[in-house]
Design a protein around this motif. Structure first.
Motif, mmCIF file in Angstrom:
data_model
loop_
_atom_site.group_PDB
_atom_site.id
_atom_site.type_symbol
_atom_site.label_atom_id
_atom_site.label_comp_id
_atom_site.label_asym_id
_atom_site.label_seq_id
_atom_site.Cartn_x
_atom_site.Cartn_y
_atom_site.Cartn_z
ATOM 1 N N VAL A 1 0.836 -1.201 0.000
ATOM 2 C CA VAL A 1 0.000 0.000 0.000
ATOM 3 C C VAL A 1 0.874 1.255 0.000
ATOM 4 O O VAL A 1 0.621 2.203 -0.748
ATOM 5 N N LEU B 1 2.305 1.817 -3.446
ATOM 6 C CA LEU B 1 1.286 2.351 -4.350
ATOM 7 C C LEU B 1 1.069 3.844 -4.097
ATOM 8 O O LEU B 1 0.974 4.638 -5.040
ATOM 9 N N LYS B 2 1.013 4.238 -2.843
ATOM 10 C CA LYS B 2 0.823 5.653 -2.501
ATOM 11 C C LYS B 2 1.990 6.492 -3.004
ATOM 12 O O LYS B 2 1.787 7.565 -3.574
ATOM 13 N N VAL C 1 -0.740 6.524 -6.664
ATOM 14 C CA VAL C 1 -2.052 5.887 -6.790
ATOM 15 C C VAL C 1 -3.035 6.565 -5.847
ATOM 16 O O VAL C 1 -2.756 6.761 -4.667
ATOM 17 N N ARG C 2 -4.193 6.947 -6.389
ATOM 18 C CA ARG C 2 -5.245 7.578 -5.582
ATOM 19 C C ARG C 2 -6.519 6.756 -5.564
ATOM 20 O O ARG C 2 -7.397 6.974 -4.738
ATOM 21 N N ASN C 3 -6.666 5.814 -6.507
ATOM 22 C CA ASN C 3 -7.882 5.010 -6.607
ATOM 23 C C ASN C 3 -7.529 3.569 -6.905
ATOM 24 O O ASN C 3 -6.584 3.292 -7.646
ATOM 25 N N ALA C 4 -8.317 2.660 -6.338
ATOM 26 C CA ALA C 4 -8.169 1.226 -6.600
ATOM 27 C C ALA C 4 -9.562 0.653 -6.823
ATOM 28 O O ALA C 4 -10.551 1.152 -6.276
ATOM 29 N N LEU D 1 -4.963 -1.125 3.329
ATOM 30 C CA LEU D 1 -5.467 -0.025 2.498
ATOM 31 C C LEU D 1 -6.320 0.918 3.334
ATOM 32 O O LEU D 1 -6.181 2.142 3.265
ATOM 33 N N ILE E 1 -5.977 6.174 -0.412
ATOM 34 C CA ILE E 1 -6.367 5.503 -1.648
ATOM 35 C C ILE E 1 -7.838 5.136 -1.530
ATOM 36 O O ILE E 1 -8.228 4.396 -0.631
ATOM 37 N N GLN E 2 -8.637 5.677 -2.440
ATOM 38 C CA GLN E 2 -10.073 5.387 -2.432
ATOM 39 C C GLN E 2 -10.322 4.080 -3.160
ATOM 40 O O GLN E 2 -9.781 3.837 -4.231
ATOM 41 N N HIS E 3 -11.150 3.214 -2.577
ATOM 42 C CA HIS E 3 -11.468 1.936 -3.199
ATOM 43 C C HIS E 3 -12.891 1.954 -3.748
ATOM 44 O O HIS E 3 -13.810 2.423 -3.093
ATOM 45 N N ASN F 1 -3.132 9.468 -14.234
ATOM 46 C CA ASN F 1 -3.941 8.537 -13.452
ATOM 47 C C ASN F 1 -3.313 7.150 -13.489
ATOM 48 O O ASN F 1 -2.835 6.708 -14.528
#
Length: 113
Positions: free
Chosen positions: A11, A14-15, A19-22, A37, A43-45, A68
């Motif tokens: 995680v 990714l940050k 990365v902001r969305n998964a 997460l 990170i918005q899921h 993105n």
């Protein structure tokens, strides 16, 4: 030395990559990643009904704006197979997609070239 789980490390990476969305579907093998997460925040899921749909959502998100990074998260078993349809079309759409298998969990993420 401070220690963290592999899920939390994934995680954090990714940050740091922006990365902001998964997008994905939780499952038993990937739940530690989902817990990390949530704990890390940032990170918005988006919950999908099917992991193949989540992979298309991640790819669409990647295409909507330069910079993105769409991430698709799926669990073990059929999820790995279901996500193959997206990477299979990657060469024709000029988006690179990285597939990483950690234990029995899969994380598929289009990456910037």
């Amino acid at each position: 030395m401070a220690r963290m789980t592999a899920a939390r490390a994934a995680v954090e990476i990714l940050k740091r990559e922006g990365v902001r969305n998964a997008f994905g579907v939780p499952g038993a093998a990937i739940n530690p990643f989902y817990a990390a997460l949530k704990a890390a925040g940032g990170i918005q899921h988006t919950l999908a009904r099917h992991v193949e749909g989540a992979s298309h959502m991640a790819e669409g998100y990647t295409r909507t704006h330069p910079g993105n990074i769409g991430v698709c998260v799926g669990t073990s078993g059929p999820a790995g197979t279901d996500m193959i349809s997206r990477p299979g079309t990657s060469p024709s759409s000029s988006h690179d997609i990285r597939t990483t298998r950690a234990g029995t969990a899969y994380v598929v993420a289009p990456i910037r070239l």
